[in-house]
Motif scaffolding. Structure first.
Motif, short mmCIF file in Angstrom:
data_model
loop_
_atom_site.label_atom_id
_atom_site.label_comp_id
_atom_site.label_asym_id
_atom_site.label_seq_id
_atom_site.Cartn_x
_atom_site.Cartn_y
_atom_site.Cartn_z
N GLU A 1 0.83 -1.20 0.00
CA GLU A 1 0.00 0.00 0.00
C GLU A 1 0.86 1.26 0.00
N GLY A 2 2.00 1.22 0.70
CA GLY A 2 2.92 2.34 0.67
C GLY A 2 3.51 2.56 -0.71
N ARG A 3 3.87 1.46 -1.37
CA ARG A 3 4.43 1.58 -2.71
C ARG A 3 3.39 2.08 -3.72
N LEU A 4 2.13 1.73 -3.51
CA LEU A 4 1.08 2.20 -4.41
C LEU A 4 0.94 3.72 -4.38
N ARG A 5 1.34 4.33 -3.27
CA ARG A 5 1.28 5.80 -3.19
C ARG A 5 2.25 6.46 -4.16
N GLU A 6 3.21 5.69 -4.67
CA GLU A 6 4.12 6.22 -5.68
C GLU A 6 3.41 6.34 -7.04
N LEU A 7 2.35 5.56 -7.23
CA LEU A 7 1.63 5.57 -8.50
C LEU A 7 0.34 6.37 -8.46
N PHE A 8 -0.28 6.42 -7.28
CA PHE A 8 -1.58 7.07 -7.14
C PHE A 8 -1.49 8.19 -6.11
N GLN A 9 -1.75 9.39 -6.54
CA GLN A 9 -1.73 10.53 -5.64
C GLN A 9 -2.94 10.49 -4.71
N PRO A 10 -2.86 11.13 -3.54
CA PRO A 10 -4.01 11.16 -2.64
C PRO A 10 -5.25 11.70 -3.35
N GLY A 11 -6.36 10.99 -3.17
CA GLY A 11 -7.60 11.42 -3.79
C GLY A 11 -7.82 10.89 -5.20
#
Length: 282
Positions: free
Chosen positions: A134-144
């Protein structure tokens, strides 16, 4: 249904740094020089895939399929050679893994977006931890980002555990699910490997039961994508899923027996060099 390491990341680009960090982490547990480490790695590579990843006591994947498996097998080879007692703490891998993240495949974001816009949900089912993915997914998907809601993680799957299901009553493991698992043969013999390819992976099946909420009827409409045939795809294919094998890049090349296994499944199985090859199924 996606695997993470190697399937969605370029593990070959992080391999040298990870293997160096792993060796450094062995200090205090096992004295290993650079030369000794290099020799151990080569010994494992030369015997893979006939020798497998023995982390749970049964060979579960080629011993040199990725840097994480390779490091484990090389370290335990040295441990046996020295006659040392005890084991190597899991923290050695955990620290090296966290310090040397493999970059995402370049086409990961675009493939995910295409799949989601077709109304298809993406699940990661991996040996890696849920919080980490889930932390790594934040590299691909910005908040919101609204697309992120269609990417789910059910991880810590323990695909390497060749074992039965837990005996306790579990809501997602009803009679139908247990009956389905019970019909999975223990293994396929392989004269080529000189060892079986094990199929009854209770921990992996249990993780899938949480994804499907115990109803495995959906598996025939599900595509599984991974980079290691026996670890990621052999059991799902046996359960009726379609499967897609991604090529492993040097020096962790896909084995010939994996390609032959894929071909033997006919229209139910495909493969490709890049993640974009998944889109051929749409």
């Amino acid at each position: 249904m996606l695997d993470f390491d190697g399937t969605c990341t370029r593990v070959e680009q992080a391999a040298d740094a990870y293997l160096d960090a792993y060796r450094a982490g062995l200090a205090g547990h096992l004295a290993v020089t650079e030369e000794t480490w290099a020799v151990a790695l080569d010994r494992v590579r030369s015997r893979s895939p006939k020798i497998g990843w023995m982390v749970a006591g049964t060979p579960s994947a080629p011993a040199a399929a990725d840097p994480y498996i390779l490091a484990y097998e090389a370290a335990h080879h040295l441990l046996r050679q020295t006659g040392a007692h005890g084991d190597i703490p899991v923290s050695v891998h955990a620290k090296a893994y966290a310090a040397c993240p493999a970059p995402w495949r370049e086409d990961a974001r675009s493939v995910f977006e295409t799949v989601i816009r077709k109304g298809i949900e993406i699940w990661f089912v991996s040996n890696s931890g849920t919080a980490y993915i889930e932390g790594r997914l934040r590299e691909l998907f910005q908040p919101g980002d609204p697309l992120r809601a269609s990417v789910k993680v059910q991880s810590d799957a323990g695909k390497f555990k060749v074992c039965e299901l837990p005996w306790e009553d579990v809501s997602q493991l009803g009679a139908a699910a247990r009956d389905l698992f019970g019909r999975i043969p223990p293994a396929f013999p392989s004269a080529e490997l000189g060892r079986p390819i094990y199929l009854r992976r209770g921990s992996y099946f249990h993780a899938l039961s949480r994804v499907f909420d115990g109803n495995f009827d959906a598996i025939k409409a599900t595509l599984f994508c991974g980079d290691i045939w026996e670890l990621d795809l052999a059991m799902p294919r046996m359960l009726g899923a379609r499967v897609h094998l991604l090529d492993r890049a040097p020096p962790f090349e896909t084995c010939d027996y994996e390609r032959r296994a894929l071909t033997a499944e006919g229209d139910w199985a495909r493969g490709g060099a890049e993640l974009t090859s998944l889109l051929e199924w749409l």
